[in-house]
Design a protein around this motif. Structure first.
Motif, PDB file in Angstrom:
ATOM      1  N   ILE A 192       0.841  -1.204   0.000  1.00 13.70           N
ATOM      2  CA  ILE A 192       0.000   0.000   0.000  1.00 13.70           C
ATOM      3  C   ILE A 192       0.872   1.249   0.000  1.00 13.70           C
ATOM      4  O   ILE A 192       0.629   2.203  -0.739  1.00 13.70           O
ATOM      5  CB  ILE A 192      -0.946   0.000   1.215  1.00 13.70           C
ATOM      6  N   GLY A 193       1.916   1.233   0.838  1.00 10.15           N
ATOM      7  CA  GLY A 193       2.839   2.361   0.879  1.00 10.15           C
ATOM      8  C   GLY A 193       3.520   2.579  -0.463  1.00 10.15           C
ATOM      9  O   GLY A 193       3.691   3.722  -0.912  1.00 10.15           O
ATOM     10  N   PHE A 194       3.883   1.499  -1.126  1.00 14.07           N
ATOM     11  CA  PHE A 194       4.533   1.598  -2.427  1.00 14.07           C
ATOM     12  C   PHE A 194       3.591   2.235  -3.443  1.00 14.07           C
ATOM     13  O   PHE A 194       4.009   3.075  -4.251  1.00 14.07           O
ATOM     14  CB  PHE A 194       4.968   0.209  -2.901  1.00 14.07           C
ATOM     15  N   ALA A 195       2.315   1.855  -3.397  1.00 11.54           N
ATOM     16  CA  ALA A 195       1.327   2.442  -4.306  1.00 11.54           C
ATOM     17  C   ALA A 195       1.171   3.943  -4.047  1.00 11.54           C
ATOM     18  O   ALA A 195       1.105   4.749  -4.988  1.00 11.54           O
ATOM     19  CB  ALA A 195      -0.013   1.736  -4.138  1.00 11.54           C
ATOM     20  N   VAL A 196       1.124   4.315  -2.769  1.00  6.01           N
ATOM     21  CA  VAL A 196       1.037   5.737  -2.411  1.00  6.01           C
ATOM     22  C   VAL A 196       2.275   6.483  -2.907  1.00  6.01           C
ATOM     23  O   VAL A 196       2.180   7.603  -3.425  1.00  6.01           O
ATOM     24  CB  VAL A 196       0.893   5.897  -0.882  1.00  6.01           C
ATOM     25  N   LEU A 197       3.431   5.844  -2.768  1.00 10.10           N
ATOM     26  CA  LEU A 197       4.688   6.448  -3.215  1.00 10.10           C
ATOM     27  C   LEU A 197       4.648   6.742  -4.711  1.00 10.10           C
ATOM     28  O   LEU A 197       4.960   7.864  -5.147  1.00 10.10           O
ATOM     29  CB  LEU A 197       5.845   5.507  -2.887  1.00 10.10           C
ATOM     30  N   ILE A 198       4.259   5.743  -5.497  1.00  7.74           N
ATOM     31  CA  ILE A 198       4.270   5.872  -6.950  1.00  7.74           C
ATOM     32  C   ILE A 198       3.193   6.819  -7.454  1.00  7.74           C
ATOM     33  O   ILE A 198       3.433   7.632  -8.355  1.00  7.74           O
ATOM     34  CB  ILE A 198       4.081   4.482  -7.617  1.00  7.74           C
ATOM     35  N   LEU A 199       2.007   6.724  -6.876  1.00  6.43           N
ATOM     36  CA  LEU A 199       0.865   7.468  -7.403  1.00  6.43           C
ATOM     37  C   LEU A 199       0.742   8.882  -6.849  1.00  6.43           C
ATOM     38  O   LEU A 199       0.161   9.754  -7.510  1.00  6.43           O
ATOM     39  CB  LEU A 199      -0.433   6.700  -7.110  1.00  6.43           C
ATOM     40  N   ILE A 200       1.271   9.116  -5.654  1.00  8.89           N
ATOM     41  CA  ILE A 200       1.084  10.425  -5.015  1.00  8.89           C
ATOM     42  C   ILE A 200       2.399  11.127  -4.693  1.00  8.89           C
ATOM     43  O   ILE A 200       2.653  12.253  -5.144  1.00  8.89           O
ATOM     44  CB  ILE A 200       0.242  10.279  -3.727  1.00  8.89           C
ATOM     45  N   VAL A 201       3.259  10.460  -3.924  1.00  6.65           N
ATOM     46  CA  VAL A 201       4.456  11.132  -3.411  1.00  6.65           C
ATOM     47  C   VAL A 201       5.434  11.505  -4.520  1.00  6.65           C
ATOM     48  O   VAL A 201       5.896  12.652  -4.599  1.00  6.65           O
ATOM     49  CB  VAL A 201       5.152  10.259  -2.344  1.00  6.65           C
ATOM     50  N   VAL A 202       5.773  10.554  -5.384  1.00  8.53           N
ATOM     51  CA  VAL A 202       6.747  10.845  -6.449  1.00  8.53           C
ATOM     52  C   VAL A 202       6.245  11.944  -7.390  1.00  8.53           C
ATOM     53  O   VAL A 202       7.001  12.878  -7.696  1.00  8.53           O
ATOM     54  CB  VAL A 202       7.115   9.559  -7.219  1.00  8.53           C
TER      55      VAL A 202
END
Length: 225
Positions: A192-202
């Protein structure tokens, strides 16, 4: 053949991003000799940082190393590469130079780190090494330069401000870079964190970086010559 392919996979992404950030400096590009030197110092500084983190890792759990120790040590090391070399020279003569040299230091660091991760994965299998190289090419390598730009932009601004105002601006840039780096590493720990990283944070980091590049270039245009 396998070794050559993996070496290219580990190195080429950093060189691409180095070219990308170097080409952003459209008004007065920096000497390639300085870019190469800062990039090389970024590679060299990786070694003592890795050794230090390895020693600390004998005491602290892995997640604390990733989220707290690594961001502080790595961003400070990359910052010092620029601060102790080109920063006081006449070549550092535009606000955007802070971003360009920070990118060079960050990508030098990312290059050696990438080589180490890819060839460590090769001990398990070629497939894992290739997967590691591809994932890091799109995530970790750009990550290093995105973090570095945070303090690089602050360094570029500070260079042309009264000396008394410089420490606070630089410190703020470093703290922001460390916080972004720590969040980035934390989000890598689960799906879930990885998805947030790719879709939002980056994407947000890229927006922030391009805004800083735009502002720094504007400062270069309007700065008295």
């Amino acid at each position: 053949m396998e070794t050559s392919l993996l070496l290219l996979l580990a190195i080429v992404p950093a060189l691409f991003w180095l070219w990308y950030f170097y080409s952003r400096d459209k008004y007065e590009p920096e000497p390639l000799s300085w870019i190469v030197l800062i990039y090389f110092f970024g590679i060299v500084i990786t070694i003592p940082v890795a050794i230090t983190q390895g020693i600390i890792g004998l005491i602290l759990p892995e997640i604390l190393i990733a989220v707290l120790v690594a961001p502080v040590f790595e961003e400070t090391a990359k910052y010092l590469v620029v601060r102790r070399t080109v920063y006081e020279t006449r070549e550092f003569n535009e606000p955007v130079d802070g971003i360009v040299y920070a990118a060079a230091a960050g990508l030098g660091f990312a290059t050696l780190e990438n080589v180490l991760y890819v060839f460590s994965a090769l001990e398990s299998s070629l497939a894992l090494a290739l997967q590691t190289g591809v994932v890091r090419a799109f995530i970790s390598v750009p990550g290093h330069v995105l973090f570095s730009v945070m303090w690089g932009y602050a360094l570029g601004r500070a260079r042309f401000m009264p000396p008394g105002q410089r420490p606070a601006i630089i410190f703020g840039g470093l703290v922001l870079a460390m916080a972004a780096h720590g969040l980035f590493n934390l989000l890598l720990y689960d799906a879930i964190g990885f998805a947030v990283l790719i879709l939002i944070v980056v994407p947000l980091l890229w927006l922030a970086v391009h805004r800083r590049i735009r502002d720094a270039l504007a400062g270069s245009v309007f700065r008295p010559r």
